[in-house]
Design a protein around this motif. Structure first.
Motif, short mmCIF file in Angstrom:
data_model
loop_
_atom_site.label_atom_id
_atom_site.label_comp_id
_atom_site.label_asym_id
_atom_site.label_seq_id
_atom_site.Cartn_x
_atom_site.Cartn_y
_atom_site.Cartn_z
N GLU A 301 0.84 -1.20 0.00
CA GLU A 301 0.00 0.00 0.00
C GLU A 301 0.87 1.25 0.00
N SER A 302 1.91 1.28 0.86
CA SER A 302 2.70 2.52 0.87
C SER A 302 3.46 2.71 -0.43
N ILE A 303 3.82 1.61 -1.07
CA ILE A 303 4.51 1.74 -2.37
C ILE A 303 3.54 2.36 -3.39
N GLN A 304 2.31 1.84 -3.37
CA GLN A 304 1.30 2.36 -4.30
C GLN A 304 1.00 3.83 -4.01
N ASP A 305 0.84 4.15 -2.72
CA ASP A 305 0.56 5.54 -2.34
C ASP A 305 1.71 6.46 -2.79
N PHE A 306 2.91 6.00 -2.56
CA PHE A 306 4.10 6.78 -2.90
C PHE A 306 4.10 7.09 -4.40
N SER A 307 3.81 6.03 -5.16
CA SER A 307 3.80 6.16 -6.61
C SER A 307 2.69 7.13 -7.07
N ASN A 308 1.51 7.00 -6.44
CA ASN A 308 0.39 7.87 -6.82
C ASN A 308 0.69 9.35 -6.55
N VAL A 309 1.31 9.61 -5.41
CA VAL A 309 1.64 11.00 -5.09
C VAL A 309 2.56 11.58 -6.16
N LEU A 310 3.57 10.81 -6.55
CA LEU A 310 4.51 11.30 -7.57
C LEU A 310 3.79 11.55 -8.89
N LYS A 311 2.93 10.60 -9.25
CA LYS A 311 2.20 10.74 -10.53
C LYS A 311 1.37 12.02 -10.53
N LYS A 312 0.68 12.26 -9.40
CA LYS A 312 -0.15 13.46 -9.31
C LYS A 312 0.68 14.72 -9.48
N LEU A 313 1.93 14.64 -9.06
CA LEU A 313 2.80 15.81 -9.17
C LEU A 313 3.44 15.88 -10.57
N GLY A 314 3.02 14.97 -11.44
CA GLY A 314 3.50 15.03 -12.82
C GLY A 314 4.85 14.36 -13.05
N ILE A 315 5.26 13.52 -12.12
CA ILE A 315 6.55 12.83 -12.27
C ILE A 315 6.31 11.45 -12.88
N GLU A 316 7.06 11.12 -13.87
CA GLU A 316 6.95 9.80 -14.48
C GLU A 316 7.53 8.76 -13.52
N VAL A 317 6.74 7.74 -13.23
CA VAL A 317 7.21 6.79 -12.20
C VAL A 317 6.83 5.36 -12.54
N THR A 318 7.72 4.43 -12.20
CA THR A 318 7.39 3.00 -12.32
C THR A 318 7.84 2.31 -11.04
N VAL A 319 7.16 1.23 -10.72
CA VAL A 319 7.61 0.42 -9.58
C VAL A 319 8.36 -0.74 -10.18
N ARG A 320 9.60 -0.93 -9.75
CA ARG A 320 10.39 -2.00 -10.36
C ARG A 320 9.77 -3.35 -10.08
N ARG A 321 9.56 -4.07 -11.19
CA ARG A 321 9.06 -5.42 -11.05
C ARG A 321 10.17 -6.22 -10.38
N GLU A 322 9.79 -6.97 -9.40
CA GLU A 322 10.84 -7.72 -8.71
C GLU A 322 11.23 -8.93 -9.51
N MET A 323 12.51 -9.07 -9.73
CA MET A 323 12.97 -10.20 -10.49
C MET A 323 13.85 -11.05 -9.58
N GLY A 324 13.61 -12.31 -9.60
CA GLY A 324 14.51 -13.24 -8.91
C GLY A 324 14.59 -13.06 -7.41
N SER A 325 13.47 -12.68 -6.77
CA SER A 325 13.54 -12.44 -5.33
C SER A 325 13.81 -13.74 -4.56
N ASP A 326 13.52 -14.88 -5.20
CA ASP A 326 13.78 -16.15 -4.52
C ASP A 326 15.23 -16.63 -4.67
N ILE A 327 16.03 -15.90 -5.44
CA ILE A 327 17.42 -16.36 -5.64
C ILE A 327 18.44 -15.31 -5.22
N ASN A 328 18.13 -14.55 -4.19
CA ASN A 328 19.09 -13.57 -3.69
C ASN A 328 19.57 -12.62 -4.78
#
Ligand code: SAH
Length: 347
Positions: A301-328
């Motif tokens: 939720e806080s990641i989503q909120d953080f992203s939404n606030v930036l978007k509203k301020l006109g900043i281009e934003v992406t949340v990094r898709r997690e890759m390989g979190s099970d393999i360190n």
């Protein structure tokens, strides 16, 4: 002995001249390297006399693949590579629809000291040479039997703390006679070594510059990144503006979200204000928890909120898709856990 992988075509031409050999041999030799030949004797169009000379002066030194870990979640593969001096590094292969992307290391360890990062815990062991950085791509490409089209310098190490080798690597990786990867397909990530950002900008390369910002104020940044004691955020942003003016390229800001440290809506607002008007993109990274640090990742939720606030301020934003979190897959995690198990095994 010198590693042939460290040589540009120009340098090898020079070597030919100095050794009374025809310049055109340089191109022939280099093209064998990119065909995966690791022994001078297999270079079929090279005369024996030259092969002997080459063997006296050069080695063709590739790292060995010590281990490969494949994520069951997304197919990301992590390679633990071992250089001839025994040092281990890691490279990560990510498969996307648009092609294969590799995240490579530029140093063994790192001396930047970021609090959330596993690469830096035992400091920097040594720099990688240009050829060693290149060989990460060659070895993985050879292993998967497919072309790698995108390169990110986001593995262990600080690329701008190994500036000359990294610049030479960029020349090698983009060279037509080499892997011929377009500059636009390369991203260099730095914690913000300001004078080197200016130097890089002056090279007018079309690569993407990524800045590990992770905080909106110097005070907060100092808590997690020692480099913040040396350069202020304003100095970094000024260098970014210079880079953007020179190259016309959008800069990426990486922001690892750590629970309770830098992830509130107020933090997001402050970050948005800071970056307003800059040709940039923010990449939010849910921090990968490492066992040596108390930092915890932010909630969804806080990641989503953080992203939404930036978007509203006109900043281009992406949340990094997690890759390989099970393999360190976070920076330096694998090498560390591997060295630790070896130590335990040896005791
Ligand atoms: N030294 C360079 C490049 C290597 S780190 C730099 O600082 O940019 C690549 C990225 O991964 C950086 O943004 C870094 O801050 C981030 N990183 C390191 N450890 C991490 C972790 N445990 N979780 C999330 N991101 C991490």
């Amino acid at each position: 002995m010198k590693n042939l992988l460290d040589y540009t075509l120009e340098e090898l031409v020079l070597w030919m001249k100095e050794n009374n050999e025809s310049s055109f041999r340089a191109k022939q030799i280099i093209s064998w390297i990119y065909k995966g030949i690791k022994d001078f004797k297999d270079m079929r169009n090279i005369p024996k006399s030259l092969i002997s000379k080459l063997e006296e002066s050069f080695e063709i030194s590739f790292p060995e693949i010590e281990e490969v870990y494949k994520s069951n979640i997304d197919g990301t593969e992590k390679f633990l590579l071992k250089f001839s001096d025994g040092n281990l590094i890691e490279s990560v292969l990510m498969r996307y629809k648009h092609g294969n992307s590799i995240c490579i290391s530029t140093q063994v360890g790192c001396r930047m000291g970021c609090k959330f990062c596993a690469s830096t815990i035992d400091g920097r062991v040594r720099n990688l040479t240009a050829g060693e950085i290149l060989s990460e791509i060659l070895v993985v490409q050879d292993y998967i039997g497919e072309r790698i089209s995108n390169v990110v310098l986001m593995g262990s190490g600080e690329p701008l703390d190994n500036y000359d080798n990294v610049m030479k690597f960029l020349e090698l990786v983009c060279a037509e006679y080499g892997l011929n990867i377009g500059q636009r397909h390369i991203t260099l990530s730095t914690c913000g070594i300001v004078p080197k950002i200016y130097e890089l900008a002056d090279k007018n390369l079309n690569i993407t510059l990524a800045i590990s910002l992770h905080a909106f104020s110097d005070e907060k940044r100092k808590e997690i990144m020692p480099i913040a004691n040396k350069y202020t955020i304003e100095e970094i942003l000024e260098a970014c503006r210079y880079f953007i003016n020179k190259t016309n390229r959008r800069v990426t800001f990486e922001y690892a979200l750590v629970r309770g440290v830098n992830d509130t809506k107020e933090d997001a607002k402050a970050l948005g204000k800071l970056l307003k008007g800059l040709l940039c993109h923010v990449n939010l990274i849910p921090v990968n928890e490492i066992k040596e640090s108390l930092f915890k990742r932010s909630s969804k939720e806080s990641i989503q909120d953080f992203s939404n606030v930036l978007k509203k301020l006109g900043i281009e934003v992406t949340v990094r898709r997690e890759m390989g979190s099970d393999i360190n897959a976070a920076c330096g995690q694998l090498r560390r856990s591997y060295i630790n198990t070896q130590k335990i095994g040896g005791e």
